[in-house]
Design an enzyme around this catalytic site. Sequence first.
Site, mmCIF file in Angstrom:
data_model
loop_
_atom_site.group_PDB
_atom_site.id
_atom_site.type_symbol
_atom_site.label_atom_id
_atom_site.label_comp_id
_atom_site.label_asym_id
_atom_site.label_seq_id
_atom_site.Cartn_x
_atom_site.Cartn_y
_atom_site.Cartn_z
ATOM 1 N N ARG A 64 0.839 -1.205 0.000
ATOM 2 C CA ARG A 64 0.000 0.000 0.000
ATOM 3 C C ARG A 64 0.873 1.254 0.000
ATOM 4 O O ARG A 64 0.587 2.223 -0.706
ATOM 5 C CB ARG A 64 -0.922 -0.006 1.219
ATOM 6 N N HIS A 68 0.853 4.186 -2.855
ATOM 7 C CA HIS A 68 0.625 5.593 -2.530
ATOM 8 C C HIS A 68 1.822 6.455 -2.916
ATOM 9 O O HIS A 68 1.658 7.633 -3.254
ATOM 10 C CB HIS A 68 0.325 5.743 -1.038
ATOM 11 N N ASP A 69 3.009 5.887 -2.876
ATOM 12 C CA ASP A 69 4.190 6.630 -3.311
ATOM 13 C C ASP A 69 4.162 6.844 -4.822
ATOM 14 O O ASP A 69 4.339 7.965 -5.309
ATOM 15 C CB ASP A 69 5.464 5.883 -2.920
ATOM 16 N N VAL A 72 1.781 9.508 -6.516
ATOM 17 C CA VAL A 72 2.022 10.929 -6.267
ATOM 18 C C VAL A 72 3.471 11.241 -6.608
ATOM 19 O O VAL A 72 4.383 10.738 -5.956
ATOM 20 C CB VAL A 72 1.743 11.299 -4.788
ATOM 21 N N GLY A 74 5.195 10.030 -8.878
ATOM 22 C CA GLY A 74 5.912 8.862 -9.358
ATOM 23 C C GLY A 74 6.601 8.120 -8.227
ATOM 24 O O GLY A 74 6.551 8.517 -7.062
ATOM 25 N N ASP A 76 9.193 7.785 -6.299
ATOM 26 C CA ASP A 76 10.400 8.530 -5.930
ATOM 27 C C ASP A 76 10.627 8.592 -4.423
ATOM 28 O O ASP A 76 11.445 9.371 -3.946
ATOM 29 C CB ASP A 76 10.343 9.951 -6.491
ATOM 30 N N SER A 78 8.895 9.877 -2.217
ATOM 31 C CA SER A 78 8.469 11.140 -1.604
ATOM 32 C C SER A 78 7.540 10.884 -0.424
ATOM 33 O O SER A 78 7.454 11.701 0.496
ATOM 34 C CB SER A 78 7.778 12.043 -2.636
ATOM 35 N N GLU A 90 3.675 14.478 2.240
ATOM 36 C CA GLU A 90 2.642 13.555 1.765
ATOM 37 C C GLU A 90 2.120 12.642 2.870
ATOM 38 O O GLU A 90 0.924 12.366 2.959
ATOM 39 C CB GLU A 90 3.188 12.668 0.642
ATOM 40 N N ASN A 96 -2.991 9.200 3.602
ATOM 41 C CA ASN A 96 -1.761 8.517 4.008
ATOM 42 C C ASN A 96 -1.600 8.402 5.519
ATOM 43 O O ASN A 96 -0.619 7.825 6.000
ATOM 44 C CB ASN A 96 -0.539 9.262 3.448
ATOM 45 N N HIS A 195 -5.898 -5.808 -2.409
ATOM 46 C CA HIS A 195 -6.807 -5.702 -1.266
ATOM 47 C C HIS A 195 -7.178 -7.075 -0.705
ATOM 48 O O HIS A 195 -7.955 -7.156 0.248
ATOM 49 C CB HIS A 195 -8.080 -4.951 -1.656
ATOM 50 N N THR A 196 -6.623 -8.132 -1.286
ATOM 51 C CA THR A 196 -6.828 -9.454 -0.719
ATOM 52 C C THR A 196 -6.104 -9.591 0.610
ATOM 53 O O THR A 196 -6.379 -10.512 1.383
ATOM 54 C CB THR A 196 -6.360 -10.564 -1.689
#
Length: 328
Positions: A64, A68-69, A72, A74, A76, A78, A90, A96, A195-196
């Site tokens: 996850r 999420h990285d 946003v 790419g 990287d 962040s 972020e 997040n 999401h399993t």
Amino acid sequence: MRAGYCIFILLVSLTLLGIVDVCNAGKLSYKFYKRTCPRAEQIVKEIIQNRTQSNPSLGARLIRMQFHDCFVRGCDASVLLDTVNNSTAEKEAIPNSSLSGFDVIDDIKTAIERVCPKVVSCADILALAARDAVSAPFSKPLWDVQLGRRDGMVSLATETNGNLPSPFANFTSLIQLFNRKGLDVNDLVVLSGAHTIGVAHCATFSSRLYNFTGKGDADPSLDPTYAEALRKQCPNPASPTITVEMDPTSSLSFDNHYYDILLQKKGLFGSEAALLTNRNSRKIVTRLQRSRSSFFPAFAKSVKKMGAIEVLTGNAGEVRQNCRVVNP
């Protein structure tokens, strides 16, 4: 002519010494650290194996975090940066706020820095750690990871808006977002299969349980018996501390069972129910539900595409010495 020849000889010499990898410069590679940090992948694997023994949900947390990285700015790293001064990072954004596992990435980075200082990026560490954590129960890697990402130097909470899929999104919003990231409908359905494993906070789906249409009812696209069971677990208003398995009875098993529950109308999020509202995506859901063996190669292909979203390579970005802060 002589100057050009000398530069060529210098590059060849540096390449042979492992100081400069001309073949990999500017692109991702499966053997990016073969010369510069050959033990990098093994170090990640050993730490992840150790941590997953006491924390079997780590795979869900790290895949996850990678998702999420990558969505946003790419892939990287962040999302790993801490807030600095008045610039909220972020990781502090609402979508997040429930991310976890940052300490694991820190431990891996510290271990690698002892062996190969200033060589292996935090973005690559996150990609490897996510793969190894999900793969831990299988005792083999479920997908190969291309390496060579560089770390970004900017992290803004405001940039999560419009870049992370909402759990309330309809199909049109979802596919438009994925398309902007270079992903297609197949990737949307396949990556949703992550999401399993893992859990969700009640607030991300409780609107489907109470007064959905203003008549005190539940979302009709949710199985009514399941909705009643969820109401017993998630009182109204939603508690920020209560979580529910995203894949009931199977939240620690990475497999295609998620698609069974989708077709049973037991997907927690409105965005999951949305996968059944489009003919093409529903076909993909059905295909993956029918064949466990097809899910794994499909996921490997889609997660590879996700891991290459807007990556920084070559001289772009930097290789952070501490994943939480940009280099001084």
